[in-house]
Write an enzyme that holds these catalytic residues in place. Structure first.
Site, PDB file in Angstrom:
ATOM      1  N   TYR A  15       0.847  -1.224   0.191  1.00 14.26           N
ATOM      2  CA  TYR A  15       0.014  -0.111  -0.209  1.00 14.26           C
ATOM      3  C   TYR A  15       0.665   1.240  -0.073  1.00 14.26           C
ATOM      4  CZ  TYR A  15      -3.752  -3.159   0.995  1.00 14.26           C
ATOM      5  OH  TYR A  15      -4.730  -4.125   0.987  1.00 14.26           O
ATOM      6  N   HIS A  20      -4.771   5.820  -1.718  1.00 13.52           N
ATOM      7  CA  HIS A  20      -5.518   5.638  -0.406  1.00 13.52           C
ATOM      8  C   HIS A  20      -4.579   6.073   0.756  1.00 13.52           C
ATOM      9  CE1 HIS A  20      -9.286   5.163   0.776  1.00 13.52           C
ATOM     10  NE2 HIS A  20      -9.265   3.798   1.009  1.00 13.52           N
ATOM     11  N   TYR A  64      -5.958  -0.954   9.378  1.00 15.35           N
ATOM     12  CA  TYR A  64      -6.298  -0.790   8.047  1.00 15.35           C
ATOM     13  C   TYR A  64      -7.619   0.330   8.104  1.00 15.35           C
ATOM     14  CZ  TYR A  64      -3.792  -4.591   6.765  1.00 15.35           C
ATOM     15  OH  TYR A  64      -2.373  -5.599   6.624  1.00 15.35           O
ATOM     16  N   ASN A  66     -10.475   0.768   7.040  1.00 12.92           N
ATOM     17  CA  ASN A  66     -12.173   0.683   7.496  1.00 12.92           C
ATOM     18  C   ASN A  66     -12.329   0.492   8.948  1.00 12.92           C
ATOM     19  OD1 ASN A  66     -12.407   0.785   4.718  1.00 12.92           O
ATOM     20  ND2 ASN A  66     -13.024  -1.173   4.436  1.00 12.92           N
ATOM     21  N   ASP A  91      -7.284  11.010   1.864  1.00 11.82           N
ATOM     22  CA  ASP A  91      -7.463  10.914   0.486  1.00 11.82           C
ATOM     23  C   ASP A  91      -8.941  11.407   0.169  1.00 11.82           C
ATOM     24  OD1 ASP A  91      -8.635   8.023  -0.918  1.00 11.82           O
ATOM     25  OD2 ASP A  91      -7.732   8.110   1.050  1.00 11.82           O
ATOM     26  N   ASN A 112     -14.531   5.059   3.531  1.00 10.90           N
ATOM     27  CA  ASN A 112     -14.657   4.041   4.682  1.00 10.90           C
ATOM     28  C   ASN A 112     -13.945   4.289   5.962  1.00 10.90           C
ATOM     29  OD1 ASN A 112     -16.572   2.676   3.043  1.00 10.90           O
ATOM     30  ND2 ASN A 112     -15.183   1.509   2.250  1.00 10.90           N
TER      31      ASN A 112
END
Length: 186
Positions: A15, A20, A64, A66, A91, A112
């Site tokens: 990532y 993101h 993470y 979410n 973002d 989210n």
């Protein structure tokens, strides 16, 4: 006076440098410029910064995207920081690449990470700094876009936008929300 600055993103090398992870990237850039080091702690990578009489706690949740609310709530309580002194950096695909938008509150707008923070805190009344990543993706390709890396031409411009976002978070802590909004919202 204490502040909690939360950069949103996902942990793991796959990532890194993805759109993101703009929130993580802002905090990483700021930390590098000011000699701060992140340490892995419960629910987040954390760094503490004393700047102009303020104590600024930086966190990058390890939950993470979410589930970011768990880390935010935990550190607000643990550090006894009022929600008015919380700034979440995220973002935003609805803003052009590099554009910043600071707001005192608001809906998650389909994000989210913000949705989870709203749910866990039970409020939308906290500041958020949205970092524009653009929306140049084909229909149905949003997930691939936000989890994709910045293209080469944007990577060349990225440092100046990350620096401006870092300046905005410093201003939030030292000059207040309204002044920062007036100066940094484009």
């Amino acid at each position: 006076m204490k502040f909690l600055i939360t950069g949103l993103g996902n942990i793991g090398p796959e990532y890194m440098l993805t759109r993101h992870n703009a929130g993580f990237m802002v905090l990483d850039r700021l930390a590098a410029q000011h000699g701060l080091t992140f340490s892995l702690n419960r629910l987040a990578y954390t760094a503490e910064w004393r700047y102009k009489g303020k104590v600024i706690h930086l966190i990058k949740p390890t939950t993470y995207m979410n589930l970011s609310g768990r880390a935010v709530s935990s550190y607000l309580k643990q550090l006894n920081i009022p929600v008015e002194n919380l700034l979440v950096i995220t973002d935003d695909k609805d803003l052009p690449f590099g554009k910043l938008r600071l707001k005192p509150k608001g809906s998650p707008g389909g994000h989210n990470g913000l949705r989870n923070i709203d749910e866990v805190l039970g409020t939308q009344e906290y500041a958020r700094l949205r970092f524009g990543i653009g929306n140049t993706f084909a229909k149905g390709r949003q997930v691939d876009f936000v989890l994709g890396r910045f293209p080469e031409e944007e990577m060349a411009e990225l440092p100046q936008h990350l620096d401006r976002a870092g300046d905005a978070l410093i201003s939030f802590c030292t000059s207040g929300l309204q002044h920062t909004m007036n100066f940094f919202n484009q």
